[in-house]
Design a protein around this motif. Sequence first.
Motif, PDB file in Angstrom:
ATOM      1  N   LYS A   1     -12.174  -3.141  -0.981  1.00 14.92           N
ATOM      2  CA  LYS A   1     -12.266  -2.004  -0.072  1.00 14.92           C
ATOM      3  C   LYS A   1     -11.188  -0.988  -0.432  1.00 14.92           C
ATOM      4  O   LYS A   1     -10.152  -1.358  -0.993  1.00 14.92           O
ATOM      5  CB  LYS A   1     -12.063  -2.467   1.371  1.00 14.92           C
ATOM      6  CG  LYS A   1     -12.989  -3.576   1.822  1.00 14.92           C
ATOM      7  CD  LYS A   1     -12.623  -4.052   3.226  1.00 14.92           C
ATOM      8  CE  LYS A   1     -13.524  -5.176   3.686  1.00 14.92           C
ATOM      9  NZ  LYS A   1     -13.162  -5.651   5.053  1.00 14.92           N
TER      10      LYS A   1
ATOM     11  N   LYS B   1       3.509   2.189   2.891  1.00 10.77           N
ATOM     12  CA  LYS B   1       3.588   1.084   3.850  1.00 10.77           C
ATOM     13  C   LYS B   1       4.517  -0.002   3.320  1.00 10.77           C
ATOM     14  O   LYS B   1       4.949   0.010   2.182  1.00 10.77           O
ATOM     15  CB  LYS B   1       2.194   0.514   4.105  1.00 10.77           C
ATOM     16  CG  LYS B   1       1.241   1.509   4.751  1.00 10.77           C
ATOM     17  CD  LYS B   1      -0.097   0.853   5.076  1.00 10.77           C
ATOM     18  CE  LYS B   1      -1.035   1.842   5.754  1.00 10.77           C
ATOM     19  NZ  LYS B   1      -2.348   1.214   6.086  1.00 10.77           N
TER      20      LYS B   1
ATOM     21  N   GLU C   1      -8.998   0.185   1.363  1.00  8.24           N
ATOM     22  CA  GLU C   1      -7.735  -0.222   1.989  1.00  8.24           C
ATOM     23  C   GLU C   1      -7.025  -1.334   1.236  1.00  8.24           C
ATOM     24  O   GLU C   1      -5.912  -1.713   1.582  1.00  8.24           O
ATOM     25  CB  GLU C   1      -7.939  -0.620   3.456  1.00  8.24           C
ATOM     26  CG  GLU C   1      -9.041  -1.630   3.681  1.00  8.24           C
ATOM     27  CD  GLU C   1     -10.345  -0.964   4.086  1.00  8.24           C
ATOM     28  OE1 GLU C   1     -10.722   0.066   3.478  1.00  8.24           O
ATOM     29  OE2 GLU C   1     -11.014  -1.507   5.001  1.00  8.24           O
ATOM     30  N   ASP C   2      -7.649  -1.878   0.209  1.00 13.24           N
ATOM     31  CA  ASP C   2      -6.981  -2.849  -0.661  1.00 13.24           C
ATOM     32  C   ASP C   2      -6.126  -2.164  -1.720  1.00 13.24           C
ATOM     33  O   ASP C   2      -5.408  -2.834  -2.471  1.00 13.24           O
ATOM     34  CB  ASP C   2      -8.005  -3.745  -1.356  1.00 13.24           C
ATOM     35  CG  ASP C   2      -8.764  -4.645  -0.393  1.00 13.24           C
ATOM     36  OD1 ASP C   2      -9.997  -4.786  -0.574  1.00 13.24           O
ATOM     37  OD2 ASP C   2      -8.136  -5.191   0.522  1.00 13.24           O
TER      38      ASP C   2
ATOM     39  N   PRO D   1       0.835  -1.197   0.000  1.00 18.14           N
ATOM     40  CA  PRO D   1       0.000   0.000   0.000  1.00 18.14           C
ATOM     41  C   PRO D   1       0.872   1.250   0.000  1.00 18.14           C
ATOM     42  O   PRO D   1       2.048   1.190   0.404  1.00 18.14           O
ATOM     43  CB  PRO D   1      -0.797  -0.119   1.299  1.00 18.14           C
ATOM     44  CG  PRO D   1      -0.689  -1.558   1.699  1.00 18.14           C
ATOM     45  CD  PRO D   1       0.650  -1.998   1.218  1.00 18.14           C
TER      46      PRO D   1
ATOM     47  N   SER E   1     -13.740   4.857  -2.969  1.00 18.65           N
ATOM     48  CA  SER E   1     -14.866   4.727  -2.041  1.00 18.65           C
ATOM     49  C   SER E   1     -16.148   5.313  -2.614  1.00 18.65           C
ATOM     50  O   SER E   1     -16.148   5.965  -3.637  1.00 18.65           O
ATOM     51  CB  SER E   1     -14.529   5.425  -0.726  1.00 18.65           C
ATOM     52  OG  SER E   1     -14.212   6.767  -0.964  1.00 18.65           O
TER      53      SER E   1
ATOM     54  N   SER F   1      -6.870 -10.002   6.579  1.00 17.59           N
ATOM     55  CA  SER F   1      -7.602  -8.866   6.015  1.00 17.59           C
ATOM     56  C   SER F   1      -8.310  -9.201   4.701  1.00 17.59           C
ATOM     57  O   SER F   1      -9.193  -8.451   4.276  1.00 17.59           O
ATOM     58  CB  SER F   1      -6.652  -7.688   5.782  1.00 17.59           C
ATOM     59  OG  SER F   1      -5.604  -8.061   4.912  1.00 17.59           O
TER      60      SER F   1
END
Length: 120
Positions: A84, A41, A86-87, A38, A120, A60
Amino acid sequence: HLVESGGGLVQAVGSLILSCASSVSIFSVGTIAWSRQPPGKHRELVAASTRDGSTNYADSVKGRFTISRDNAKNTVLLQMDSLKPEDTAVYYCNVNGIYSGTLYYPVDYWGQGTQVTVSS
């Protein structure tokens, strides 16, 4: 040795299928896996498939992602459902270990990555 494809932009709860084409026989691979990094990260393991047929997933993504091998096409797929935000990450294919008869070669190959962006 490895070329990923299938990334792109998708809305949340949508799906994508990532593909990893290997120049190495998938059948001979010890462990083939998908990892992701990500933005800002560290790289993390997402899913792995071992030669004996077992699979494991990061907590996750359990229940949402599925890794599968197509030995005939020397391809590994990552089916990603219920995506999502966050993926969002660069997704990498990885080959770890190759068998040739009774011999084992501790190789570690990585693809160049494919970007997945979930809005989103």
